[in-house]
Scaffold this active site. Structure first.
Site, PDB file in Angstrom:
ATOM      1  N   SER A 199      46.115 -19.549  25.597  1.00 35.45           N
ATOM      2  CA  SER A 199      45.113 -20.238  24.775  1.00 35.45           C
ATOM      3  C   SER A 199      45.839 -21.082  23.725  1.00 35.45           C
ATOM      4  CB  SER A 199      44.219 -19.213  24.074  1.00 35.45           C
ATOM      5  OG  SER A 199      45.006 -18.481  23.137  1.00 35.45           O
ATOM      6  N   ASP A 259      44.671 -22.384  28.637  1.00 31.93           N
ATOM      7  CA  ASP A 259      43.325 -21.793  28.693  1.00 31.93           C
ATOM      8  C   ASP A 259      42.443 -22.464  27.631  1.00 31.93           C
ATOM      9  OD1 ASP A 259      41.376 -19.980  29.512  1.00 31.93           O
ATOM     10  OD2 ASP A 259      42.068 -18.368  28.185  1.00 31.93           O
ATOM     11  N   ASP A 288      38.215 -27.585  28.486  1.00 33.00           N
ATOM     12  CA  ASP A 288      36.903 -27.002  28.226  1.00 33.00           C
ATOM     13  C   ASP A 288      36.059 -28.004  27.447  1.00 33.00           C
ATOM     14  OD1 ASP A 288      34.685 -25.648  27.436  1.00 33.00           O
ATOM     15  OD2 ASP A 288      35.725 -23.968  26.495  1.00 33.00           O
ATOM     16  N   GLY A 320      35.675 -10.983  25.595  1.00 33.80           N
ATOM     17  CA  GLY A 320      35.676  -9.756  24.788  1.00 33.80           C
ATOM     18  C   GLY A 320      35.029  -8.622  25.554  1.00 33.80           C
ATOM     19  N   GLY A 361      35.925 -14.024  31.050  1.00 32.35           N
ATOM     20  CA  GLY A 361      35.411 -12.768  30.496  1.00 32.35           C
ATOM     21  C   GLY A 361      35.470 -11.632  31.494  1.00 32.35           C
TER      22      GLY A 361
HETATM   23  P1  13P Z   1      38.330 -11.406  28.380  1.00 28.45           P
HETATM   24  O1  13P Z   1      39.143 -11.412  27.111  1.00 28.45           O
HETATM   25  O2  13P Z   1      36.922 -10.986  28.178  1.00 28.45           O
HETATM   26  O3  13P Z   1      39.022 -10.682  29.470  1.00 28.45           O
HETATM   27  O4  13P Z   1      38.239 -12.951  28.852  1.00 28.45           O
HETATM   28  C1  13P Z   1      39.407 -13.670  29.080  1.00 28.45           C
HETATM   29  C2  13P Z   1      39.098 -15.089  29.382  1.00 28.45           C
HETATM   30  O5  13P Z   1      38.079 -15.419  29.938  1.00 28.45           O
HETATM   31  C3  13P Z   1      40.119 -16.099  29.020  1.00 28.45           C
HETATM   32  O6  13P Z   1      39.669 -17.402  29.197  1.00 28.45           O
END
Ligand code: 13P
Length: 284
Positions: free
Chosen positions: A50, A82, A104, A181, A209
């Site tokens: 990220s 990301d 994004d 999360g 996610g």
């Molecule tokens: P989680 O942290 O919920 O596993 O999601 C990670 C994610 O989607 C990164 O883009």
């Protein structure tokens, strides 16, 4: 082996109905845990980074760690930005050695998202770099990005198909009910949306996610057309829980290796389980 674009393995994942994990890299121990797990499972994988993680680790360290992992493992590994927020950050990552980027643009109006994503696809493809786009809004918190679950908007299949056709992305993240999360309530995945889009486009759907989603829901999503699944929080939880337990038991521990090594082992177990669940073992 050098870092590879996601196109080295995503077409095979879509054709053979398995998913490749994107495991987020937050430091050296995350990178080692993910790589060791994938080596044992002989699986391709994606290092997700990220913008926050990039700031934390520094772009030079990030690329060097990922390149070392690819060289040591011999596995097809993509280093992927990301939730990239703009053209400049995507180009900066590509220049530094990233083999894949996500743009994004989901918070922009639909037509603007198409226009911006297209620009990145054009530049990235010219350099052999794969691109993931996003449509609809995924709820939850990731880094500085926070989307209230009530504001999370599901993707519309006809828009998602048009988005793919106009942009030519290599993987498409669509909001289908998951959130970044851990989940407070029950997860509800809209399989109908995944199926409606996946059956009309040649590239896989990306499920963001992935942490905390029950195994049977993951399997069903893959059957419906998901070919890339992102996991970050479950590794963070395993890492921090292990460190907290060790430090809580003995306040004389001062050598970071004494708690980072077990934390790394805990993350490796999480990643191995996910790789098996996603069906990407022995696909390297
Ligand atoms: P989680 O942290 O919920 O596993 O999601 C990670 C994610 O989607 C990164 O883009």
């Amino acid at each position: 082996m050098p870092l590879v674009s996601m196109n080295e393995f995503l077409p095979k994942a879509k054709a053979n109905r398995f998913a490749v994990g994107q495991f987020n890299m937050n430091n050296l121990e995350f990178a080692q845990a993910i790589t060791e797990a994938a080596m044992e499972e002989k699986s391709p994988f994606i290092f997700g980074v990220s913008e926050g993680a990039l700031k934390y680790m520094g772009i030079e360290y990030t690329v060097a760690i990922a390149e070392a992992a690819a060289k040591k493992s011999g596995l097809p590994i993509a280093l992927h930005l990301d939730h990239g927020s703009n053209f400049d950050i995507a180009m900066k990552c590509i220049r530094a050695g990233f083999s894949s980027v996500m743009f994004d643009g989901s918070h922009h109006p639909f037509e603007e998202n198409i226009r911006l994503t297209k620009e990145i696809v054009k530049a990235a493809h010219a350099m052999g770099v794969s691109v993931e786009g996003e449509l609809g809004t995924i709820g939850g918190v990731e880094d500085d990005l926070s989307v209230d679950e009530a504001d999370a908007a599901l993707a519309k299949p006809e828009e998602a198909i048009r988005f793919y056709e106009e942009t030519g992305v290599d993987a498409l993240a669509i909001a289908v009910g998951t959130a970044h999360g851990m989940y407070k309530g029950e997860v509800k995945i809209h399989y109908d949306i995944i199926e409606a889009v996946a059956s009309k486009i040649p590239v896989p759907i990306v499920l963001h996610g992935g942490s905390g989603v029950p195994d049977d829901m993951i399997r069903k999503s893959i059957q419906c057309g998901v070919g890339k699944i992102n996991v970050n929080t479950e590794n963070q939880v395993a890492c921090t829980k292990t460190i907290r337990e060790i430090l809580g038991k003995d306040e004389n521990v001062i050598d970071p290796r004494k708690y980072l090594a077990p934390a790394r082992t805990a993350m490796k177990e999480v990643v191995k389980e996910k790789i098996r669940l996603f069906g990407s073992s022995n696909q390297a």
